[in-house]
Design a protein around this motif. Structure first.
Motif, PDB file in Angstrom:
ATOM      1  N   VAL A  60      -1.247  10.998  -7.408  1.00 22.87           N
ATOM      2  CA  VAL A  60      -0.020  10.498  -6.792  1.00 22.87           C
ATOM      3  C   VAL A  60      -0.346   9.341  -5.851  1.00 22.87           C
ATOM      4  CG1 VAL A  60      -0.118  12.120  -4.843  1.00 22.87           C
ATOM      5  CG2 VAL A  60       2.094  11.186  -5.557  1.00 22.87           C
ATOM      6  N   THR A  61       0.553   8.364  -5.785  1.00 27.69           N
ATOM      7  CA  THR A  61       0.454   7.300  -4.794  1.00 27.69           C
ATOM      8  C   THR A  61       1.000   7.843  -3.480  1.00 27.69           C
ATOM      9  OG1 THR A  61       0.764   5.572  -6.462  1.00 27.69           O
ATOM     10  CG2 THR A  61       1.197   4.965  -4.166  1.00 27.69           C
ATOM     11  N   LEU A  62       0.181   7.817  -2.433  1.00 25.61           N
ATOM     12  CA  LEU A  62       0.578   8.366  -1.144  1.00 25.61           C
ATOM     13  C   LEU A  62       1.589   7.446  -0.445  1.00 25.61           C
ATOM     14  CD1 LEU A  62      -2.808   9.718   0.280  1.00 25.61           C
ATOM     15  CD2 LEU A  62      -1.026  10.965  -0.940  1.00 25.61           C
ATOM     16  N   GLY A  63       2.145   7.949   0.685  1.00 24.33           N
ATOM     17  CA  GLY A  63       3.010   7.135   1.523  1.00 24.33           C
ATOM     18  C   GLY A  63       4.465   7.535   1.499  1.00 24.33           C
ATOM     19  N   HIS A  64       4.907   8.253   2.554  1.00 24.84           N
ATOM     20  CA  HIS A  64       6.318   8.649   2.628  1.00 24.84           C
ATOM     21  C   HIS A  64       7.088   7.896   3.707  1.00 24.84           C
ATOM     22  CE1 HIS A  64       4.002  11.393   5.248  1.00 24.84           C
ATOM     23  NE2 HIS A  64       5.045  11.332   6.056  1.00 24.84           N
ATOM     24  N   GLU A  65       6.419   7.019   4.441  1.00 24.41           N
ATOM     25  CA  GLU A  65       7.081   6.173   5.448  1.00 24.41           C
ATOM     26  C   GLU A  65       7.003   4.727   4.962  1.00 24.41           C
ATOM     27  OE1 GLU A  65       5.926   8.929   9.324  1.00 24.41           O
ATOM     28  OE2 GLU A  65       4.883   7.031   9.025  1.00 24.41           O
ATOM     29  N   VAL A  66       8.128   4.210   4.463  1.00 24.62           N
ATOM     30  CA  VAL A  66       8.090   2.954   3.706  1.00 24.62           C
ATOM     31  C   VAL A  66       9.251   2.038   4.091  1.00 24.62           C
ATOM     32  CG1 VAL A  66       7.930   1.941   1.400  1.00 24.62           C
ATOM     33  CG2 VAL A  66       7.172   4.302   1.759  1.00 24.62           C
ATOM     34  N   ALA A  67       8.933   0.751   4.283  1.00 28.44           N
ATOM     35  CA  ALA A  67       9.962  -0.270   4.498  1.00 28.44           C
ATOM     36  C   ALA A  67       9.593  -1.504   3.691  1.00 28.44           C
ATOM     37  CB  ALA A  67      10.091  -0.621   5.982  1.00 28.44           C
ATOM     38  N   GLY A  68      10.609  -2.236   3.260  1.00 30.81           N
ATOM     39  CA  GLY A  68      10.336  -3.432   2.473  1.00 30.81           C
ATOM     40  C   GLY A  68      11.611  -4.157   2.107  1.00 30.81           C
ATOM     41  N   THR A  69      11.566  -4.881   0.978  1.00 29.65           N
ATOM     42  CA  THR A  69      12.732  -5.625   0.502  1.00 29.65           C
ATOM     43  C   THR A  69      13.014  -5.245  -0.946  1.00 29.65           C
ATOM     44  OG1 THR A  69      11.333  -7.483  -0.181  1.00 29.65           O
ATOM     45  CG2 THR A  69      12.315  -7.594   2.027  1.00 29.65           C
ATOM     46  N   VAL A  70      14.281  -5.304  -1.306  1.00 29.49           N
ATOM     47  CA  VAL A  70      14.660  -5.017  -2.683  1.00 29.49           C
ATOM     48  C   VAL A  70      14.075  -6.100  -3.586  1.00 29.49           C
ATOM     49  CG1 VAL A  70      16.592  -4.877  -4.303  1.00 29.49           C
ATOM     50  CG2 VAL A  70      16.746  -3.770  -2.047  1.00 29.49           C
ATOM     51  N   ALA A  71      13.311  -5.662  -4.604  1.00 30.99           N
ATOM     52  CA  ALA A  71      12.744  -6.602  -5.576  1.00 30.99           C
ATOM     53  C   ALA A  71      13.605  -6.683  -6.822  1.00 30.99           C
ATOM     54  CB  ALA A  71      11.322  -6.185  -5.956  1.00 30.99           C
ATOM     55  N   GLU A  72      14.081  -5.517  -7.273  1.00 31.69           N
ATOM     56  CA  GLU A  72      14.864  -5.487  -8.506  1.00 31.69           C
ATOM     57  C   GLU A  72      15.736  -4.236  -8.550  1.00 31.69           C
ATOM     58  OE1 GLU A  72      14.148  -5.222 -13.354  1.00 31.69           O
ATOM     59  OE2 GLU A  72      12.450  -5.543 -11.998  1.00 31.69           O
ATOM     60  N   PRO A  73      17.039  -4.384  -8.528  1.00 32.92           N
ATOM     61  CA  PRO A  73      17.910  -3.215  -8.706  1.00 32.92           C
ATOM     62  C   PRO A  73      17.909  -2.774 -10.163  1.00 32.92           C
ATOM     63  CG  PRO A  73      19.061  -5.066  -7.647  1.00 32.92           C
ATOM     64  CD  PRO A  73      17.804  -5.597  -8.241  1.00 32.92           C
ATOM     65  N   GLY A  74      18.136  -1.482 -10.393  1.00 35.47           N
ATOM     66  CA  GLY A  74      18.260  -0.979 -11.746  1.00 35.47           C
ATOM     67  C   GLY A  74      19.499  -1.511 -12.429  1.00 35.47           C
ATOM     68  N   PRO A  75      19.626  -1.289 -13.747  1.00 33.70           N
ATOM     69  CA  PRO A  75      20.713  -1.904 -14.520  1.00 33.70           C
ATOM     70  C   PRO A  75      22.118  -1.518 -14.090  1.00 33.70           C
ATOM     71  CG  PRO A  75      19.527  -0.243 -15.809  1.00 33.70           C
ATOM     72  CD  PRO A  75      18.716  -0.488 -14.582  1.00 33.70           C
ATOM     73  N   VAL A 108      22.864  -0.387 -10.819  1.00 29.41           N
ATOM     74  CA  VAL A 108      22.908  -0.275  -9.361  1.00 29.41           C
ATOM     75  C   VAL A 108      23.727  -1.416  -8.773  1.00 29.41           C
ATOM     76  CG1 VAL A 108      21.544  -0.354  -7.234  1.00 29.41           C
ATOM     77  CG2 VAL A 108      20.736   0.981  -9.191  1.00 29.41           C
ATOM     78  N   THR A 109      24.686  -1.078  -7.923  1.00 29.72           N
ATOM     79  CA  THR A 109      25.483  -2.083  -7.217  1.00 29.72           C
ATOM     80  C   THR A 109      25.267  -1.925  -5.714  1.00 29.72           C
ATOM     81  OG1 THR A 109      27.407  -0.615  -7.133  1.00 29.72           O
ATOM     82  CG2 THR A 109      27.246  -2.110  -9.021  1.00 29.72           C
ATOM     83  N   GLY A 110      25.518  -2.990  -4.972  1.00 29.65           N
ATOM     84  CA  GLY A 110      25.419  -2.924  -3.519  1.00 29.65           C
ATOM     85  C   GLY A 110      24.066  -3.310  -2.963  1.00 29.65           C
ATOM     86  N   TRP A 111      23.073  -3.498  -3.821  1.00 29.44           N
ATOM     87  CA  TRP A 111      21.743  -3.902  -3.353  1.00 29.44           C
ATOM     88  C   TRP A 111      21.305  -5.149  -4.115  1.00 29.44           C
ATOM     89  CZ3 TRP A 111      20.352  -1.848   0.988  1.00 29.44           C
ATOM     90  CH2 TRP A 111      20.729  -0.540   1.306  1.00 29.44           C
ATOM     91  N   SER A 112      21.012  -6.218  -3.365  1.00 26.40           N
ATOM     92  CA  SER A 112      20.604  -7.484  -3.969  1.00 26.40           C
ATOM     93  C   SER A 112      19.144  -7.763  -3.651  1.00 26.40           C
ATOM     94  CB  SER A 112      21.472  -8.632  -3.435  1.00 26.40           C
ATOM     95  OG  SER A 112      22.840  -8.383  -3.703  1.00 26.40           O
ATOM     96  N   PRO A 113      18.451  -8.492  -4.514  1.00 27.39           N
ATOM     97  CA  PRO A 113      17.064  -8.857  -4.230  1.00 27.39           C
ATOM     98  C   PRO A 113      16.931  -9.529  -2.860  1.00 27.39           C
ATOM     99  CG  PRO A 113      17.604  -9.374  -6.497  1.00 27.39           C
ATOM    100  CD  PRO A 113      18.886  -8.969  -5.842  1.00 27.39           C
ATOM    101  N   GLY A 114      15.928  -9.119  -2.122  1.00 23.90           N
ATOM    102  CA  GLY A 114      15.683  -9.663  -0.791  1.00 23.90           C
ATOM    103  C   GLY A 114      16.263  -8.840   0.338  1.00 23.90           C
ATOM    104  N   ALA A 115      17.133  -7.880   0.033  1.00 25.73           N
ATOM    105  CA  ALA A 115      17.722  -7.046   1.083  1.00 25.73           C
ATOM    106  C   ALA A 115      16.640  -6.225   1.777  1.00 25.73           C
ATOM    107  CB  ALA A 115      18.787  -6.123   0.491  1.00 25.73           C
ATOM    108  N   ARG A 116      16.678  -6.192   3.099  1.00 24.85           N
ATOM    109  CA  ARG A 116      15.698  -5.437   3.880  1.00 24.85           C
ATOM    110  C   ARG A 116      16.113  -3.965   3.924  1.00 24.85           C
ATOM    111  NH1 ARG A 116      14.761  -6.171   8.896  1.00 24.85           N
ATOM    112  NH2 ARG A 116      12.577  -6.837   8.998  1.00 24.85           N
ATOM    113  N   VAL A 117      15.150  -3.073   3.629  1.00 22.31           N
ATOM    114  CA  VAL A 117      15.482  -1.654   3.542  1.00 22.31           C
ATOM    115  C   VAL A 117      14.340  -0.793   4.094  1.00 22.31           C
ATOM    116  CG1 VAL A 117      16.991  -1.909   1.524  1.00 22.31           C
ATOM    117  CG2 VAL A 117      14.546  -1.491   1.195  1.00 22.31           C
TER     118      VAL A 117
END
Length: 336
Positions: free
Chosen positions: A62-77, A79-88
């Motif tokens: 398993v890839t470790l790490g349960h505390e994560v922040a970043g930017t949206v790279a690609e929403p699923g087909p 998915v609405t409301g999340w655009s690439p670059g959104a900070r999350v």
């Protein structure tokens, strides 16, 4: 297929290695997130030393790490409301088939260049909150927040004790001060941890070995004792000492995990004083957004919580430093 770097734990051998793996592709209801920061927790240490094992992991790595922040790279087909670059920032886990699955434990987490997440586990992040500080909110901050506000139900002006002023306990001190608890008494055998607790807002910091421990707690609470006590250490001596410091009808909240037996030495006195012992684990979906809003509004400050930022390749070193407490870290953050 595009590839990425990820810090992978091989469970049969309990070995951690940064490897090249296939970059995931988001499916329906999923979002691919470019990881900007990922926290290192004592739970990660326990996964490596074998004292903690996944309950629902499919496979043996398993890839470790349960505390994560970043930017949206690609929403699923779909998915609405999340655009690439959104900070999350990502919730530390989710419900699957009626069971809690933890990110970086039961499925791949964020010690990687990219992380796959169910869209419902994303929380919008304001520009004013740095990724390093945002990443630790799930778990390092949300777990004590839920313990304080939900399980412990702490009210303003209640006297509260915190045993263990590490990553979670230090944040508990800050959060207790934010909700108006008074006095806040921190307890830790390490002088550096006691100093940190005072910096985070404790009114009093005590060594549990102090022969005048109970007298000092009573002195700080007007002779009444603590209305609530929180165990972030997860060791039997803490339970025993905390119960001796509780006021009548006081409650002890167990946050630190332990497989040791839980015993009450004086059962009659426990019943006479109407004490309560409450178990606590993690947080719920609404706690992370609450903390993001409080930080955005200037009510909470996590800048002191980031002890160091290391590259992903130094994941094993970060775990070692958390385990040995080298440099007395609150949280070490990895940056892919």
């Amino acid at each position: 297929m595009e590839r990425m770097r990820a810090a992978r734990l091989h469970l049969p051998s309990r070995t951690l290695a940064v490897e090249e793996v296939v970059r995931p592709v988001p499916g329906p209801g999923e979002v691919l997130v470019k990881v900007e920061a990922a926290g290192v927790c004592l739970s990660d240490v326990h996964l490596l030393d074998g004292t903690l094992s996944p309950l629902h992991l499919e496979g043996d790595t398993v890839t470790l790490g349960h505390e994560v922040a970043g930017t949206v790279a690609e929403p699923g087909p779909d998915v609405t409301g999340w655009s690439p670059g959104a900070r999350v920032v990502l919730q530390a886990g989710e419900q699957r088939r009626g069971r809690t699955h933890t990110r970086g434990v039961d499925y791949d987490g964020g010690w990687a260049e990219y992380a796959l997440a169910t869209a419902s586990t994303l929380v919008a992040l304001p520009d004013t909150l740095p990724f390093e500080q945002a990443a630790i909110i799930p778990d390092a901050v949300s777990t004590p927040w839920a313990a304080v506000t939900a399980t412990g139900d702490v009210r303003a002006a209640e006297a509260v004790g915190v045993w263990g002023a590490g990553g979670l306990g230090a944040h508990a001190v800050q959060l207790l001060r934010a909700v108006g608890a008074h006095p806040v008494v921190a307890v830790d055998p390490a002088p550096a941890a006691r100093r940190r607790a005072l910096e985070f807002g404790a009114d009093l910091a005590l060594d549990p070995a102090d022969p005048l421990f109970r007298e000092k707690v009573l002195g700080a609470t007007g002779g009444v004792g603590l209305r609530a006590a929180f165990d972030f250490a997860g060791v039997p001596p803490v339970h025993e000492q905390a119960l001796t410091a509780l006021a009548p009808k006081g409650r002890l909240v167990l946050v630190g995990l332990s497989d040791q037996p839980l015993t009450v030495a004086r059962g009659t006195l426990f019943s006479y004083l109407q004490h309560r012992i409450l178990g606590h684990y993690g947080s719920e979906g609404h706690h992370v957004p609450e903390l993001v809003r409080l930080a955005e509004g200037g009510r909470l400050d996590f800048s002191r919580s980031i002890s160091d930022v290391l590259p992903l390749e130094d994941a094993a070193e970060a775990v070692r430093r958390m385990e040995t407490k080298e440099g007395d870290p609150v949280r070490i953050v990895l940056r892919p």
